[in-house]
Every structure is written in structure tokens, then in C-alpha cells.
Design a protein around this motif. Structure first.
Motif, PDB file in Angstrom:
ATOM      1  N   PHE A  32       0.430   0.808  -1.487  1.00 43.94           N
ATOM      2  CA  PHE A  32       0.655   1.794  -2.532  1.00 43.94           C
ATOM      3  C   PHE A  32       0.655   1.083  -3.880  1.00 43.94           C
ATOM      4  CE2 PHE A  32       2.748   3.817   1.140  1.00 43.94           C
ATOM      5  CZ  PHE A  32       2.155   5.074   1.105  1.00 43.94           C
ATOM      6  N   ALA A  33       0.227   1.794  -4.907  1.00 43.34           N
ATOM      7  CA  ALA A  33       0.260   1.238  -6.257  1.00 43.34           C
ATOM      8  C   ALA A  33       1.696   1.212  -6.766  1.00 43.34           C
ATOM      9  CB  ALA A  33      -0.616   2.072  -7.194  1.00 43.34           C
ATOM     10  N   GLY A  34       2.108   0.073  -7.325  1.00 40.20           N
ATOM     11  CA  GLY A  34       3.439  -0.081  -7.888  1.00 40.20           C
ATOM     12  C   GLY A  34       3.378  -0.734  -9.247  1.00 40.20           C
ATOM     13  N   PRO A  35       4.531  -0.912  -9.891  1.00 33.59           N
ATOM     14  CA  PRO A  35       4.560  -1.521 -11.224  1.00 33.59           C
ATOM     15  C   PRO A  35       3.941  -2.915 -11.254  1.00 33.59           C
ATOM     16  CG  PRO A  35       6.677  -0.540 -10.688  1.00 33.59           C
ATOM     17  CD  PRO A  35       5.868  -0.505  -9.435  1.00 33.59           C
ATOM     18  N   ALA A  36       4.056  -3.633 -10.130  1.00 36.49           N
ATOM     19  CA  ALA A  36       3.515  -4.996 -10.069  1.00 36.49           C
ATOM     20  C   ALA A  36       2.153  -5.041  -9.381  1.00 36.49           C
ATOM     21  CB  ALA A  36       4.506  -5.911  -9.347  1.00 36.49           C
ATOM     22  N   GLY A  37       1.504  -3.884  -9.268  1.00 31.56           N
ATOM     23  CA  GLY A  37       0.215  -3.835  -8.583  1.00 31.56           C
ATOM     24  C   GLY A  37       0.351  -3.231  -7.205  1.00 31.56           C
TER      25      GLY A  37
ATOM     26  N   GLY B 255      13.044   1.412   4.724  1.00 30.92           N
ATOM     27  CA  GLY B 255      11.974   0.911   3.875  1.00 30.92           C
ATOM     28  C   GLY B 255      10.929   0.078   4.579  1.00 30.92           C
ATOM     29  N   CYS B 256      10.990  -0.006   5.920  1.00 31.56           N
ATOM     30  CA  CYS B 256      10.028  -0.857   6.632  1.00 31.56           C
ATOM     31  C   CYS B 256       8.692  -0.157   6.877  1.00 31.56           C
ATOM     32  CB  CYS B 256      10.619  -1.340   7.961  1.00 31.56           C
ATOM     33  SG  CYS B 256      10.726  -0.072   9.236  1.00 31.56           S
ATOM     34  N   GLY B 257       8.606   1.137   6.563  1.00 34.92           N
ATOM     35  CA  GLY B 257       7.334   1.841   6.712  1.00 34.92           C
ATOM     36  C   GLY B 257       7.243   2.742   7.932  1.00 34.92           C
ATOM     37  N   LYS B 258       8.371   3.036   8.590  1.00 37.27           N
ATOM     38  CA  LYS B 258       8.341   3.884   9.787  1.00 37.27           C
ATOM     39  C   LYS B 258       7.781   5.275   9.479  1.00 37.27           C
ATOM     40  CE  LYS B 258      12.799   3.717  10.522  1.00 37.27           C
ATOM     41  NZ  LYS B 258      13.221   2.925   9.343  1.00 37.27           N
ATOM     42  N   SER B 259       8.358   5.912   8.469  1.00 41.21           N
ATOM     43  CA  SER B 259       7.906   7.265   8.108  1.00 41.21           C
ATOM     44  C   SER B 259       6.484   7.246   7.558  1.00 41.21           C
ATOM     45  CB  SER B 259       8.865   7.893   7.092  1.00 41.21           C
ATOM     46  OG  SER B 259      10.135   8.111   7.675  1.00 41.21           O
ATOM     47  N   THR B 260       6.140   6.185   6.837  1.00 35.56           N
ATOM     48  CA  THR B 260       4.766   6.055   6.337  1.00 35.56           C
ATOM     49  C   THR B 260       3.785   6.025   7.494  1.00 35.56           C
ATOM     50  OG1 THR B 260       5.484   4.860   4.358  1.00 35.56           O
ATOM     51  CG2 THR B 260       3.191   4.571   5.037  1.00 35.56           C
TER      52      THR B 260
ATOM     53  N   GLY C  72      -1.847  12.522   9.882  1.00 34.39           N
ATOM     54  CA  GLY C  72      -2.992  12.870   9.055  1.00 34.39           C
ATOM     55  C   GLY C  72      -2.615  13.332   7.663  1.00 34.39           C
ATOM     56  N   LEU C  73      -1.336  13.134   7.264  1.00 31.48           N
ATOM     57  CA  LEU C  73      -0.897  13.523   5.924  1.00 31.48           C
ATOM     58  C   LEU C  73      -1.335  12.509   4.873  1.00 31.48           C
ATOM     59  CD1 LEU C  73       2.726  14.736   6.745  1.00 31.48           C
ATOM     60  CD2 LEU C  73       0.626  16.091   6.610  1.00 31.48           C
ATOM     61  N   ASP C  74      -1.720  11.334   5.292  1.00 31.51           N
ATOM     62  CA  ASP C  74      -2.213  10.289   4.399  1.00 31.51           C
ATOM     63  C   ASP C  74      -3.222   9.460   5.188  1.00 31.51           C
ATOM     64  OD1 ASP C  74      -2.547   8.737   2.174  1.00 31.51           O
ATOM     65  OD2 ASP C  74      -0.489   7.970   2.096  1.00 31.51           O
ATOM     66  N   LYS C  75      -3.935   8.613   4.493  1.00 29.64           N
ATOM     67  CA  LYS C  75      -4.949   7.787   5.142  1.00 29.64           C
ATOM     68  C   LYS C  75      -4.582   6.317   5.022  1.00 29.64           C
ATOM     69  CE  LYS C  75      -8.794  10.991   4.379  1.00 29.64           C
ATOM     70  NZ  LYS C  75     -10.137  11.168   3.783  1.00 29.64           N
TER      71      LYS C  75
ATOM     72  N   VAL D  71      10.585   1.031  23.067  1.00 27.91           N
ATOM     73  CA  VAL D  71      11.108   0.876  21.708  1.00 27.91           C
ATOM     74  C   VAL D  71      10.244  -0.145  20.980  1.00 27.91           C
ATOM     75  CG1 VAL D  71      13.078   0.176  20.282  1.00 27.91           C
ATOM     76  CG2 VAL D  71      13.468   1.415  22.433  1.00 27.91           C
ATOM     77  N   VAL D  72       9.736   0.245  19.812  1.00 24.79           N
ATOM     78  CA  VAL D  72       8.903  -0.631  18.994  1.00 24.79           C
ATOM     79  C   VAL D  72       9.674  -0.964  17.724  1.00 24.79           C
ATOM     80  CG1 VAL D  72       6.719  -0.884  17.756  1.00 24.79           C
ATOM     81  CG2 VAL D  72       6.794   0.409  19.906  1.00 24.79           C
ATOM     82  N   LEU D  73       9.926  -2.244  17.505  1.00 21.97           N
ATOM     83  CA  LEU D  73      10.658  -2.705  16.325  1.00 21.97           C
ATOM     84  C   LEU D  73       9.669  -3.154  15.257  1.00 21.97           C
ATOM     85  CD1 LEU D  73      13.313  -3.548  14.898  1.00 21.97           C
ATOM     86  CD2 LEU D  73      13.091  -5.769  16.048  1.00 21.97           C
ATOM     87  N   LEU D  74       9.790  -2.555  14.068  1.00 23.33           N
ATOM     88  CA  LEU D  74       8.991  -2.980  12.931  1.00 23.33           C
ATOM     89  C   LEU D  74       9.777  -3.961  12.084  1.00 23.33           C
ATOM     90  CD1 LEU D  74       7.259   0.299  11.641  1.00 23.33           C
ATOM     91  CD2 LEU D  74       6.439  -1.347  13.340  1.00 23.33           C
ATOM     92  N   SER D  75       9.090  -4.964  11.570  1.00 29.48           N
ATOM     93  CA  SER D  75       9.716  -5.907  10.654  1.00 29.48           C
ATOM     94  C   SER D  75       9.971  -5.224   9.322  1.00 29.48           C
ATOM     95  CB  SER D  75       8.811  -7.126  10.454  1.00 29.48           C
ATOM     96  OG  SER D  75       7.605  -6.736   9.814  1.00 29.48           O
ATOM     97  N   SER D  76      10.816  -5.847   8.495  1.00 35.02           N
ATOM     98  CA  SER D  76      11.024  -5.332   7.147  1.00 35.02           C
ATOM     99  C   SER D  76       9.753  -5.522   6.333  1.00 35.02           C
ATOM    100  CB  SER D  76      12.212  -6.038   6.499  1.00 35.02           C
ATOM    101  OG  SER D  76      13.401  -5.735   7.205  1.00 35.02           O
ATOM    102  N   ARG D  77       9.675  -4.790   5.229  1.00 35.46           N
ATOM    103  CA  ARG D  77       8.435  -4.683   4.454  1.00 35.46           C
ATOM    104  C   ARG D  77       7.816  -6.034   4.139  1.00 35.46           C
ATOM    105  NH1 ARG D  77       7.811  -0.322  -0.366  1.00 35.46           N
ATOM    106  NH2 ARG D  77       8.565   0.950   1.365  1.00 35.46           N
ATOM    107  N   PRO D  78       6.492  -6.168   4.414  1.00 33.47           N
ATOM    108  CA  PRO D  78       5.656  -5.134   5.017  1.00 33.47           C
ATOM    109  C   PRO D  78       5.925  -4.957   6.501  1.00 33.47           C
ATOM    110  CG  PRO D  78       4.368  -7.127   4.771  1.00 33.47           C
ATOM    111  CD  PRO D  78       5.699  -7.404   4.138  1.00 33.47           C
TER     112      PRO D  78
END
Length: 269
Positions: A35-40, A65-70, A77-80, A219-226
Motif C-alpha cells: 500500500f502507498a504510505g507517507p514513506a512510499g 496489523g500483520c495483514g490477516k484481514s488484508t 475479491g474486494l482487492d487485488k 492453524v496458520v500463523l502469520l508473522s508481523s508486518r510484513p
């Protein structure tokens, strides 16, 4: 009791009867999202590969904030994705944390709206809505307004509305997070029952470790961002389970330690 799936190779999709299937309910292949942010450009998800087999219940777990909902939104299909590909067996149904019911419609009419959008003839919608309300144990609630329903009842109606889409893949984004512990536990039972009766594939996002173990086959564990797939557990505890079961508690402790380690590695508090 549990086995760990290597994170380098996505599991082969299997049907509910255990036979190998060429068509997973969802296939996520090397997906990244920025995603585009203040730092790029900010990398939120990094090279995620994951299959959800037909009839499988998978929970996505990770720190805020790890991106689960993303990731769930991408599957819906709400985003690409920025890179990579996602394929699903038909269009998924999505259930949010908030019930998102239309307050000017009754419980039954909320479900009938989903049936109408699916193309179900008007003459069949009432009976089908009644069947779905009975499935979620709200028989007789067709004429009730949203304000007359408790939080748990509203989520049951939202579940019935999602099921009205007749998708083979149900996506759930922390649907019970706002409920009290007793209501949440009851809805865990109901969701498990409905999943076992319908053999839907479910991809369920949560930050609650015990909820993840209580519900899932994997159960799938996602790392913190990214967000990356850090580790997976196949849950070999027979259903029905209770959140206070010893086996659930023991596996929850193991997963919690892994989650804490991910948070420490990425400098989050």
C-alpha cells in the motif's frame, strides 16, 4: 496430538472424504500486497502461498496489523494482490466482525435479500430464509427487527445470510470478537455444528489463539508486518472441542509462544 506443516510447501488440497482433489476451495500463490504510505510503498503481505482444501476449516492467526484481514479481503475479491494469484472454487461468502444487517429489514428479509441477489425466485425465498434461520437455531425469528435481536442473534442472522449465498467457501473476519465470552462460546459450538453439517470450506481470521485452536483443523500463523506464513499446525484434537479442554489449552500455549516470538523478532509490543 499435533503435527507441524512445513511452511515452504503448501498442503495438497484434499476433499472432505480424504481423497486428493485438483480444485482447492482457495489457492493463494506467492501473493504479496503493498500500500502507498507517507514513506512510499509499504509491504503488508510478502509471498504468501496457502491452499484451503474442500471442506477444510483453517484459521489465520497473527498479531494486530500483520495483514490477516488484508489477505481475507484479497481472497474475497474486494482487492487485488500486488503480485501473485488467488483462485477460488466459485465466489466466496464473507462474514464481517460487525453483522452489517440492514436495520430497516427484518431478520428474514435480510436473508431474502441475499437470496434475491443470488437469483432465487421470489416464491421460494421465504421458505429458504426460514430453513436458514432454523439451521442457525433462530426458528421463528423471520419477522424480528434487527434492534430486537441480541448481539449473538444478529451474528447468527449474518451467518444465515452468508450461507444463503450457497458458496462453498466461507470467509470470516473475527466475527465473534465483539461478543461476550459466553455468547462467543455458544456461537463456536453453532459454527462447528454448521460446518460439520454442510462441509463448507472456512477461512477464519482471529487474533485469539484459543479460538483458533477451538475451531480449526489447521492453524496458520502469520508473522508481523510484513505478513508471511511463519508456521502451521494441523490440529488433531477431535471435535466437538471446548475452549477449556486440556488439549486445546496445551496447543494454545505452544502457538502463543510462537506468536510472542514473532512479535519480539519484529520489534512490536
Amino acid at each position: 496430538m499435533t503435527t507441524t506443516t512445513p511452511t515452504t510447501t503448501p498442503p495438497i488440497a484434499e476433499a472432505a472424504d480424504g481423497s486428493e482433489s485438483a480444485t482447492p476451495a482457495a489457492r493463494i500463490e506467492h501473493v504479496s500486497k503493498s500500500f502507498a504510505g507517507p514513506a512510499g510503498q509499504q509491504l503488508v503481505l510478502d509471498d504468501i502461498s496457502l491452499d484451503v482444501a474442500p471442506g477444510e476449516f483453517v484459521t489465520l492467526l497473527g498479531a494486530s496489523g500483520c495483514g490477516k484481514s488484508t489477505l481475507l479481503n484479497l481472497v474475497a475479491g474486494l482487492d487485488k494482490p500486488t503480485t501473485g494469484a488467488i483462485t477460488t472454487d466459485g465466489r466466496p461468502a464473507l462474514m464481517f466482525q460487525e453483522h452489517a444487517l440492514f436495520p430497516w429489514l427484518t431478520a428474514g428479509k435480510n436473508i431474502e435479500l441475499a437470496l434475491r441477489l443470488r437469483g432465487v425466485p421470489k416464491s421460494e425465498r421465504r421458505d429458504k430464509a426460514e430453513e436458514l434461520l432454523e439451521l442457525v437455531r433462530l426458528k421463528g425469528a423471520h419477522g424480528k427487527r434487527v434492534h430486537e435481536l441480541s448481539g449473538g442473534m444478529r451474528q447468527r442472522v449474518a451467518m444465515a445470510r452468508a450461507l444463503a449465498q450457497e458458496s462453498r467457501l466461507l470467509l470470516m473476519d473475527e466475527p465473534f470478537a465483539a461478543l461476550d465470552a459466553i455468547t462467543r462460546d455458544v456461537l463456536h459450538d453453532e459454527l462447528t455444528r454448521i460446518w460439520r453439517e454442510t462441509r463448507l470450506s472456512v477461512l477464519f481470521v482471529t487474533h485469539n489463539v484459543r479460538e483458533a485452536v477451538r475451531l480449526a483443523e489447521r492453524v496458520v500463523l502469520l508473522s508481523s508486518r510484513p505478513g508471511r506464513v511463519a508456521r502451521q499446525w494441523t490440529v488433531g484434537i477431535p471435535q466437538p472441542r471446548r475452549i477449556e479442554d486440556t488439549a486445546v489449552a496445551e496447543l494454545s500455549v505452544e502457538i502463543t509462544e510462537e506468536l510472542r516470538g514473532e512479535i519480539r523478532r519484529h520489534g512490536q509490543h
